[in-house]
Each structure stands twice: as structure tokens, then as C-alpha cells.
Write a protein that holds these residues in place. Structure first.
Motif: not given
Length: 1176
Positions: A85-88, A475-477, A116-122, A1156-1161
Motif C-alpha cells: 500500500r505504501d508503494a501504491a 489491521i485495516p480499519t 499515506m494520506r492520499i492513499m488513506g483518503g481514496i 502501510g495503512q490509511s491514517s485518515s481520521p
């Protein structure tokens, strides 16, 4: 003229009316056209795809099911094609960043963080597409987070096209036209939401943020965050958010102020005198002012306001996050449900506005009034929607849980995860525990759903702690939503009570939202790097931190009142490479022109027990920690090199008392650690300048008692030949009384105190698997002291002087009178004979004299002068009773006890000498030799066991033979003879007696071969091997012993002496690195020879450029290793093959990062929350 003027005015009025009517008609037409356009946009939003960015309104979007499925499918395919996910995320970041130079100015956050923020938001947007309400809430929350950016329609189009083109290039044929339309629609919707939110709410949110900061005396921090120093400040703020760090004082301020304000206004609320009210401290914060105004306005008895006030800071601080605002209102509603009185929320609004007007008098205007009223209306709406429901839900849910039978519970346990795995098959990869563990998790979750109703405040704290513990699991939320659905589906089959089902759904939804928020807020790039256990990933993650916050990123993540340490988590999770990289980074000295940055203080302030933790869980990291405490100069003026040892936190703790670091390292028992230069220096400082004097002072008493004991037992008895004078006997008695009272009394006191302490504390150790003994006795010195106590008590019970005291007769004869008379009469021969043979005569005559009623005294007390002794008498024996001798040892009772007393005295002296071996600690060489002796003594014990076995075996065998050799007649005599042979003490002439019995001779010969040749040589080999094994570490073992003594000695040093000694070290003074370069405090500088540790590398990493603490450190030269070169080469090759059309499907061109994982609140908690609407 008057008529013309009236006509003119009438005409003017008509003209104005007509113009007004035209304007109104134009406005109506414009409104109709705008309304039609808006209606068209709404219709387009609601019914199908968005072909353009719509920023006029923000409504729920309902895309066709097949379009949603296609978008989600392509997103899953894209994630699967990426290496991680980091690479994505980095690939998307790179595509957007390279799409147009005009948008590059928007990217102020470090690349890894932003990716990481863009990845989590999308990811959150795509997962919520099937739920329009949740999707609207997510994009609205994201819009609030981008209020500081100038988002325009052209920029949205640039972002949209960059992402769509990237997906098309990566997925090729898999990226269908329907998928492309769906992606364009959802990205248009998201970009329009950003613009709409910024236009409609940016002003209100900024007003709320600024006025709230002013009201709580945080205006300075707010201004720095908003303006600061250009891009540096923005970077610092963004980095602080990503690091999960918050200022502890800022977080605690309002809540602590509410308590102090409550105390300050207590007098007024209770109706005390006005003079006391006037003497109050003037309120300076919102909480203080609120309590004051509440009391003035007559609401002092409204206890429920305290509950709202406790949560109001979180509400005002997170107004831009609708999920967080909804969560705070839900938890507040649970607390208000416990209040039994009437809750009138409008009263709080009145007090709130009055308090804000008082605290923000200069800036307050109608815009502030509208903004805060809007906020409270949203909060009030959420609270009113919840009022009355928690009580009903709690009662119904508790009744449902109590009614569950064991079979129903087992059904619930089994079906929950079956339902969850059916809804989210990928979740099976994250649940690797046994079924019994999963059943236990189900029971805990069910218990939480009812417990959050009963004690919401406690449960929120526990859930925050639980969420932080799960941050490291990665663990993905998005799995929380199907997990909640799985629980609800199973519970629905077990009850028909709608209230119970609603109560379970609502509470579990709230629990999931709290966990999701905690995990998202705590999932920093540092935590994600730890999961990879890669030093390189960790370095890339911390490189995104501002230089002023770099250490804190690695030591603390705070969510609410709970915190977790990434460094400790890396140790707990076994990520040793990450932990080592963090230690190296923390203990690397970096510098710009203005400041030195060294994470040592942060490390020990956050983790005072870091040495203990490393000793217990990661001893391999201790050398890394200790190496980081040393700085060596590369310059060697005069053949000497400056070396700074930063020992402050090893010597003293936060209270300036002796740190337990040395004790923890001694308990670890690793001699190599104790030989580390840092440990050697600080241990020698404490020992040589302070502890050795107090240790020697403590041993002086023991040495004194040993000398007294030796004098009373081994010197005074042989001071004079012949009878002992009364003065000597008195001296012996006095010294023995001193031993029994002072030495034995002190030993009993120490033993009893420590044994009772261990028993009360439960510090018991199993001895041989049979009996538990206090831990105090497990130390060999303490055990020897216990044996000494027992021996001295045995000696006291058998003391001959005490047993002979009843026979003392003050009018009886005294032995010294006889000696004086004999000396005066010239009978020197008799006197000499009496002195030489007194003991023998007394012993031989004792039975006869005792039978005749006489008493004998040693050394001439009963003098028998015989012809064989003196030759002057007629062969007569004379026995005299000298009962006048005081403190004598020889009497009928004393003589029998003396046979037990003398061996006990010998053993006691040996035990005294054994305990004095600690004095070897003054010399490391001698101490090392003693430690080596103790280490190899086990080999000697093995030899003695083997020798005893051979002696017993051959003695029993030889005794069974028919022979007439006296030395081998019977097992005891035979064992004695074989032992004498082994020790070369057997008379050689006795070997001739064995010639008559060849079989005995053969047995003895075999015994000699086995015992004296084989076993003795084996013992030599074993001792040599054991010595070789421990000789390399014998100095370390000696230092272990010295360290243990230091830890026992320092606590008895007076506090004043300790403080004065600390002052001599001057640890608070800054040390020079090189001439004129004043560096860091907390160390001790020494000069070592230039050839001791040669180095030509500057151990301080120095950087030029800006010196702002908000800036990132520049990338170091040579920081990337060979693997990075191959990684970049691989990217180039993959991109080239794609362009040529020969690339493999699903290959990934994105770079790697530490996330690795989303950090979007916003997370997926909204989906888990069911129908709760967090929009404002």
C-alpha cells in the motif's frame, strides 16, 4: 413651480418603483436560473455520473450499483498489483506531483506522509461508495481538513486526470470505460465537496478556532500554526499532526482549568459572603469564566453542565471533523443519561456565549455569534436526538445478555466470525488465533457493549488504550464495518426485542468508531515502518519529521489521554531492527548553526526505565544504547583526544537520586555490559569518589568484630603458658559477651528485618522444588550470614564459661595463688611441671576427682605433682579444688560442652573470614581472581562427588573379602584408609601388609588408578577448561560484584553527601566538543590517548541552511544504501518496458515508503456507525 416640482418628484418615485420592480424581476429570473442549474446539478448528483466538478451544492451521490462495483474492483486490483500500500500511495503521489508544476506548491508535507494520506483518503472514499450518507460525511470531513488549501475546479481536474491516467496505465484492459466514468464521477464529487466546504464553512471554522485559542490562552500557538514562518511553519504543523504528538499542557489545560474553576467558584455557588467572591482569582480561561458566569447566572447547581464542559474542548477543537464531533456527542449523551435532573441545553449556550464574549472582547462580532451558535446548534441537535435512548437501550440490552443461555452464547461465539468472514473474506488473514481465543474476544466485545452504557468515561479510556495497542498490528480499519455487521446479524437471530438490538448496534457502532479513530490517529508512518522491521524504512519515516519533533515521533503517540511509545512497541513486537535504528537515530547528535539536537534527554524523560526494559527484553540493544552515550573527537591536539560520556541519566534519576540503571544491569548478569566504557566510567566514578569510603566504613565494624572474635577464641587462650590469670579470663569473658550481644544481635536484626520484608512482599523462591525460602537467603553471602547466626547461637547455648558460673565460690582456692606460693618457695620445677602438664593431669584426673567431689581447673588449677613429672616427690598426686577461679571454662558441665563449643568456634571463624572476602572489591584484579575461583569451584565439587563414590564403592567391596588387614577391616576403617591413600597420608610401610592378600592389593591398585590418576587428571583438565571459559570475562564478573556492592552501599549514603558529590560532577554544565564549540550538558569529559580509539569521522552530523526547528533535516550524503540503487534501477526498467508495451500486467512503478495503512481520521467508522449522521 411648486406643481412642477411635485410632478417631478412623482415621476421620480414612479421611475424608482419601476427600476426596483425590474431589479426584483431580474433577481427572480436569476434565482430561477440558478435554482434550475442547481436542481439540474442535484439531479445529476443524485441519479448518475458526474461529468463535471459540481461545487454549488453538497448532496448525497448515488451511483449505479454496477459502476460502484467496477470502481471498487479496479481499486482492489490496483492495490493487489502494487508491492504494498505504501508503494501504491507513492505512485499516486508521484502521478499528481508530476502532472503539473502549478500544483507542486500545494505539497508542503513530506512525500511519505502525503502519500499515506492520499492513499488513506481514496481508500475510505471507495469503500464508502455503496453508502451515500457515509460517503457524504467522509468527503465533507476531508473538505474540512483542506480548508487551508486553495482548491479550484482546474486543480481538481488536474488531480482527477492524473489519478485516472495512472489507473489506466497500471490496469490497462482491466480499467474499463465504466470504471473510468465511475472514477471521474467520484473524484469530481470529492473535489466539488472540497470547494463547497471551503466556500461555505471556512470562515466559521477559522473564527471558532481563533476565538477558542484566544479564550484558552492559546492564541500564540494558533497564530504560529496559521502564519508562522512561511512554508516552514506549514511543514512543521503538518509534521506534528502526522507524528501524533500533542502538547501535553495544551491538551490538559481546559480540563484542569475546569477543576480549578470549580474550586474557585465553590464559595459563590454555596452562597458564602460577597467578600469571599470578590477575593477570587480573576477567570482567565474559558472553563474558569464559564464556571464564574454559570454561578452568576444561577446555574451553579446544574451539575450536568460540568459534563458538557468536560467534552466541550474536544468538540470545539474538532469541529471540522464530523466523525469526531458525533463521537464526542455520543459519549457525552451517555454521561448525561446518568444525570437524574432536568437537562436544558439552551442554558449551556447562554453561559457559553457570555463567557466567550468576556474572553474575546476585542474581536467579538456578529460573525463570531453566528459561528458559535451554528456549532452549538449542531451539538444540541445531536444530543437531543440521543436523549432518553441510552436508558432504554441499557435496560433492554442488559436483560438480553442476562437471558442468554450457555448454548446461545456458544452459538453467538461461533456465528459471529462465520458471518464476518462471509462479509469480508480478506479478514481471515488477520485472525490467526485459535477458536477459543476468538470466542473469548466475542465475550469481551459483548461485555463492552453493556459496559459503555454503565461507565462511559472509563470505557472510552479503555477503548483508546486498546486501539493504541492495535496500532502496531497493522489491521485495516475497513474491517470494522463488516465485523459490526456480523455481530448485529447474529444478535438479530437471538432476540425479538428491537430495543435490545438497537442498543447493541448503537453501542457496538460507537465502540468501533472510537477504535477506528484511535487506530487512525495512532497509525503514523513510524508505526507502519516498525511493522516492516526494516531499518531503512524506519529511517525514511523519521526523515519526514521536523528536527524539533524527530525524537518525539519515535517515543510518543498520544490519542486523547492515552499514549503509546513506538520504541517500546518495536521491542514488544520483536522488531529488533527497527528498535536498533530508532536508538541509533535518537542518540545521533545533529546540529545546525543555532542548536544541537540529541534525543538522549527525550529518551530518558519518556522512558526512565529504558535500561531495565532493554535488560529484560532486548539485551542485544544495550550496547547500542551505551555506544550512543559516547562522543569522540576526531582531533587529537597534543596526542590526546576529547571524549564526552553523557552519563547524567545513568547516575541520577529525575529526582536527582541514584539511578537504578546500574542495579538493572547487574541483575541482568552480563559481564560484557559491565565492561562497556560508559558503565566502567560511571561505576568507577561512583565507587572511587563516593561509595568505597562508605563501604569500607561499613566493613570496619565487621572487621572489628572479627578481630574481637579471633582474640577471644584463638589468642587469649594461648597468651600465657600454665594457668590463666584472672585478668585474662575476664578479658575472654568480656570479648565473648561483646560478640554475643553486638555481633550476634546485629546479625539477627538484619536477618529478621529482611526475611520479614520478603515474606510480607511475597518474595519467596522455591528451593530444590521442595520448600519456599525468602529471596534474601538466595544470596550466598546472606546464606553464609544465616549460618553464622546459627553457629553463634549454638556457641552461646554451649558456652563453657556460662555453664561453669554456678560452680564459682568466692572463698575457694585460686590457681594463681598456688603458683605464687610455689614460685616463692623455690619449687620452680613443680611450677613448671604444673604449667606443662596441667591439662593432661586435669583431664586424666577429672573422673576420679569428680567422684571425690573435687573440681579441676586448667593450667594448674588442679595440680598433680608426680614423681614422673618432677622427680622431687615420693610419687604422690595432688589434686586441689580451686573453685575461686572466676570465668573458668573447665568444670564437669563445661568440659562436656567444650567438645561441641570448640569445633563450632572454628566454623564461626571460617564463616567470618568468608564474609570478609568482599574486601577484594577494592582491587579489580584480586576480585577477578576470587570470582574465577567461585566459578570453577563447581568442577571441584564434581570431583569430590566422584571420589566419594569410588571410596564408598571400593570400601564396601574390600570389606566383603576374607582378609586380616586391620586398615581395611570394616567399611568405615576401609573408607578412612582409602581417603588417606588418595590424599597421600597413608603410611607407606602399611603397603607391605597387603602382600599377604593379593586381591586386596589388586583392588587398592585399581582404586589408585581411578582416583589418583584418572580423576585427578580429569579434574585438572576440567579446571583448565572452566578457567578458559570464564577468564575472558573474569574482569566483567569482578565488575558485576563491584556493581552489586555499589547498589547496596549508595542507599545508605546521606542525601546531603550525595547532592554535594553530584554538584562536583557539574552535569548541568555544557561540555565543549572542540575548542570554542560549546555543546551539550549532562556529560563527563575525559582525555584519552590518540591511539586508543582512532577515528577520522565527525560524530556530529552538521547541516547548513535554515535553523528553524520546524524544518526537516536535509538528506544526508550517502544516506541511501545499495538496495535503493537497485530499487531505482528496477523502477526505470519497469517504466521503460511499459512504454514499449512489453511490461507485465500488474507491475508497479511506485516507490516504496514506510507506510502501510490509511491514517485518515474519518476511516470506516462511519460505516460501522450505521445510520448515525455526523454532518453539520
Amino acid at each position: 413651480m411648486s406643481n412642477q416640482q411635485e410632478e417631478f418628484e412623482a415621476t421620480e418615485e414612479v421611475t424608482e418603483e419601476v427600476s426596483d420592480m425590474d431589479e426584483e424581476e431580474a433577481e427572480v429570473e436569476g434565482e430561477n436560473e440558478a435554482g434550475a442549474a442547481v436542481d439540474a446539478e442535484v439531479e445529476e448528483i443524485i441519479n448518475g455520473a458526474l461529468t463535471e466538478v459540481q461545487d454549488k451544492t453538497l448532496e448525497e451521490i448515488r451511483l449505479p450499483e454496477d459502476t460502484v462495483a467496477e470502481v471498487q474492483g479496479t481499486w482492489t486490483a490496483y492495490l493487489n498489483s502494487a508491492s504494498s500500500r505504501d508503494a501504491a500511495g507513492e505512485a499516486i503521489y508521484g502521478a499528481i506531483f508530476d502532472s503539473a508544476p502549478s500544483v507542486q506548491s500545494l505539497f508542503k508535507t513530506p512525500r511519505a506522509v502525503m502519500a499515506m494520506r492520499i492513499m488513506g483518503g481514496i481508500n475510505n472514499i471507495v469503500n464508502a461508495m455503496h453508502t451515500p450518507a457515509a460517503l457524504k460525511t467522509i468527503v465533507e470531513s476531508l473538505g474540512f481538513q483542506h480548508l487551508d488549501l486553495d482548491v479550484t475546479v482546474p486543480r481538481v481536474i488536474i488531480f482527477r486526470d492524473a489519478i485516472v491516467d495512472l489507473l489506466g496505465m497500471e490496469l490497462e484492459a482491466r480499467f474499463t470505460s465504466r470504471a473510468k466514468s465511475g472514477w471521474q464521477s467520484i473524484l469530481n464529487y470529492t473535489g466539488g465537496a472540497y470547494i463547497y466546504v471551503r466556500r461555505e464553512y471556512a470562515g466559521r471554522l477559522k473564527i471558532i478556532a481563533s476565538s477558542w485559542a484566544t479564550a484558552n490562552k492559546k492564541a500564540k500557538e494558533f497564530e504560529d500554526a496559521q502564519a508562522g514562518d512561511g512554508d516552514e511553519a506549514v511543514e512543521g504543523v503538518e509534521a506534528d499532526k502526522e507524528g501524533g504528538e500533542t502538547d501535553g499542557e495544551m491538551d490538559r489545560g481546559p480540563k484542569e482549568d475546569s477543576k480549578s474553576a470549580a474550586q474557585a467558584t465553590g464559595a459563590q455557588a454555596s452562597g458564602e459572603k460577597t467578600s469571599q467572591i470578590n477575593s477570587m482569582i480573576v477567570p482567565t480561561t474559558f472553563n474558569e469564566m464559564f464556571m464564574f458566569n454559570g454561578a452568576v447566572m444561577g446555574f451553579s447547581n446544574s451539575v450536568w453542565m460540568h459534563e458538557v464542559l468536560e467534552s466541550f474542548d474536544d468538540m470545539a477543537s474538532n469541529v471540522q471533523d464530523s466523525y469526531r464531533l458525533q463521537e464526542e456527542c455520543d459519549t457525552l449523551g451517555l454521561r448525561l443519561a446518568k444525570y437524574r435532573g432536568t437537562v436544558n441545553l439552551s442554558e449551556f449556550k447562554s453561559v457559553m456565549l457570555a463567557s466567550l464574549r468576556s474572553l474575546v472582547p476585542k474581536d467579538w462580532n456578529s460573525a463570531h455569534e453566528v459561528a458559535w451558535t451554528w456549532l452549538w446548534e449542531n451539538v444540541e441537535r445531536m444530543l437531543k436526538a440521543l436523549m432518553g435512548k441510552p436508558q432504554v437501550h441499557e435496560k433492554a440490552l442488559e436483560s438480553f445478555i442476562m437471558s442468554l443461555s450457555e448454548d446461545s452464547r456458544n452459538y453467538l461465539r461461533r456465528q459471529v466470525f462465520k458471518s464476518f468472514f462471509a462479509l469480508a473474506p480478506a479478514g481471515q488473514d488477520y485472525f490467526k488465533q485459535s477458536s477459543t481465543r476468538l470466542y473469548w474476544i466475542v465475550d469481551q466485545v459483548v461485555a463492552m457493549t453493556i459496559e459503555i452504557y454503565k461507565d462511559p468515561r472509563k470505557m472510552v479510556e479503555e477503548l483508546s488504550a486498546l486501539g493504541l495497542r492495535h496500532v502496531g498490528y497493522g489491521i485495516p480499519t475497513e474491517f470494522f464495518a463488516p465485523l459490526v455487521s456480523g455481530y448485529v446479524e447474529v444478535v438479530r437471530t437471538l432476540t425479538t426485542d428491537e430495543n435490545a438490538e438497537d442498543g447493541f448496534r448503537w453501542s457496538l457502532s460507537l465502540i468501533s468508531r472510537i477504535l477506528v479513530r484511535t487506530i487512525n490517529e495512532g497509525s503514523t508512518i513510524v508505526m507502519k515502518a516498525i511493522n516492516t522491521n526494516s531499518a531503512r524504512q524506519l529511517e525514511m519515516a523519521v526523515a519526514c519529521a521536523p528536527r524539533g519533533k524527530r525524537a518525539l515521533w519515535q517515543l510518543n503517540i498520544t490519542v486523547g489521554t492515552q499514549s503509546i511509545s513506538p520504541f517500546y512497541w518495536s521491542i514488544e513486537s520483536g522488531s529488533s531492527e527497527s528498535a536498533r535504528a530508532m536508538l541509533i537515530d535518537l542518540l545521533t547528535i545533529r546540529a545546525d548553526r543555532d542548536n544541537y539536537y540529541y534525543g538522549l534527554d527525550h529518551l530518558f524523560e519518556r522512558h526512565p526505565d529504558v535500561v531495565q526494559r532493554l535488560c529484560a527484553d532486548a539485551q542485544a540493544l544495550l550496547p547500542t544504547l551505551l555506544d550512543g552515550l559516547i562522543w569522540r573527537s576526531r582531533l587529537t591536539p597534543g596526542g590526546r583526544r576529547r571524549v564526552n560520556f553523557y552519563l547524567k541519566h545513568l547516575i541520577q534519576d529525575a529526582d536527582e537520586k541514584f539511578n537504578q540503571a546500574l542495579e538493572w544491569m547487574v541483575d541482568a548478569g552480563d559481564p560484557k555490559i559491565l565492561c562497556h566504557p560508559v558503565v566502567v566510567l560511571f561505576a568507577d566514578l561512583v565507587w572511587g569518589r563516593l561509595a568505597n569510603k562508605y563501604f569500607l566504613l561499613g566493613k570496619c565494624w565487621f572487621l572489628f568484630t572479627l578481630m574481637i572474635f579471633i582474640t577471644s577464641q584463638s589468642i587469649l587462650q594461648y597468651l600465657n603458658e600454665g594457668p590463666k590469670p584472672q585478668s585474662v579470663r575476664r578479658g575472654i569473658f568480656a570479648l565473648r559477651c561483646f560478640i554475643y550481644l553486638c555481633s550476634l544481635g546485629q546479625l539477627i536484626h538484619v536477618q529478621a528485618k529482611n526475611v520479614v520484608r520478603d515474606i510480607r512482599a511475597g518474595n519467596l523462591r522455591m528451593l530444590g522444588g521442595i520448600i519456599r525460602v525468602p529471596e534474601y537467603w538466595t544470596s550466598w553471602k546472606n546464606f553464609v550470614a544465616l549460618l553464622l547466626v546459627l553457629v553463634l547461637m549454638f556457641m552461646l547455648a554451649n558456652e563453657p564459661i556460662i555453664w561453669c558460673l554456678p560452680h564459682y565460690d568466692a572463698d575457694g582456692h585460686r590457681s594463681d595463688e598456688l603458683l605464687d606460693e610455689m614460685a616463692a618457695s623455690g619449687d620452680h620445677a613443680v611450677a613448671a611441671a604444673s604449667g606443662a602438664a596441667a591439662s593432661t593431669v586435669a583431664a586424666s584426673a577429672a573422673p576420679a576427682v569428680a567422684a571425690a567431689g573435687h573440681r579441676l581447673l586448667p593450667g594448674g588449677a588442679a595440680v598433680a605433682t608426680a614423681a614422673a613429672s618432677a622427680g622431687a616427690s615420693a610419687g604422690a598426686s595432688v589434686v586441689v579444688d580451686y573453685s575461686g577461679d572466676l570465668f573458668r571454662q573447665h568444670c564437669p558441665e563445661g568440659q562436656g560442652n567444650l567438645e561441641n563449643y570448640a569445633p563450632a568456634s572454628m566454623v564461626a571463624i571460617l564463616l567470618y573470614w568468608t564474609l570478609i572476602v568482599d574486601l577484594s572489591v577494592f582491587s579489580t584484579r584480586i576480585s577477578a581472581f576470587v570470582m574465577v575461583c567461585g566459578r570453577v569451584v563447581s568442577e571441584l565439587s564434581l570431583f569430590l562427588m566422584a571420589a566419594f563414590f569410588l571410596v564408598l564403592a571400593f570400601a564396601s567391596a574390600i570389606s566383603s573379602l576374607d582378609h586380616h588387614i586391620p586398615d581395611f577391616s570394616g567399611i568405615p576403617q576401609c573408607m578412612m584408609s582409602l581417603t588417606e591413600i588418595t590424599l597421600s597420608m597413608w603410611p607407606t610401610e602399611h603397603f607391605a601388609e597387603m602382600q599377604d592378600s593379593p586381591i586386596v592389593f589388586a583392588c587398592v591398585a585399581v582404586y589408585i588408578i581411578l582416583a589418583m590418576i584418572f580423576l585427578l587428571n580429569l579434574l585438572v583438565a576440567q579446571l583448565n577448561g572452566a578457567y578458559q571459559a570464564v577468564s575472558a570475562d573474569m574482569v566483567g564478573y569482578a565488575r558485576l560484584n563491584r556493581g552489586r556492592i555499589i547498589c547496596q552501599t549508595v542507599p545508605v549514603i546521606p542525601a546531603r553527601r550525595w547532592r554535594s558529590w553530584l554538584a562536583t560532577l557539574r552535569l548541568d554544565e555544557r561540555l565543549e566538543f572542540n575548542e570554542g564549540d560549546v555543546g551539550l550538558a549532562g556529560g563527563f569529559q575525559v582525555l584519552e590517548p590518540a591511539n586508543a580509539n582512532p577515528t577520522n569521522i565527525d560524530m556530529i552530523r552538521r547541516f547548513g541552511g535554515s535553523t528553524s526547528p520546524a524544518m526537516l533535516w536535509p538528506e544526508e550524503e550517502g544516506a541511501k544504501d545499495e538496495s535503493d540503487k537497485f530499487e531505482r534501477l528496477e523502477k526505470v526498467i519497469l517504466r521503460a518496458t511499459r512504454k514499449m508495451g512489453g511490461g507485465k500486467k500488474g507491475s508497479k512503478a511506485g516507490g516504496s515508503s514506510s507506510m502501510g495503512q490509511s491514517s485518515s481520521p474519518s476511516g470506516s467508522g462511519g460505516s460501522a456507525g450505521g445510520s448515525e449522521d455526523g454532518s453539520q
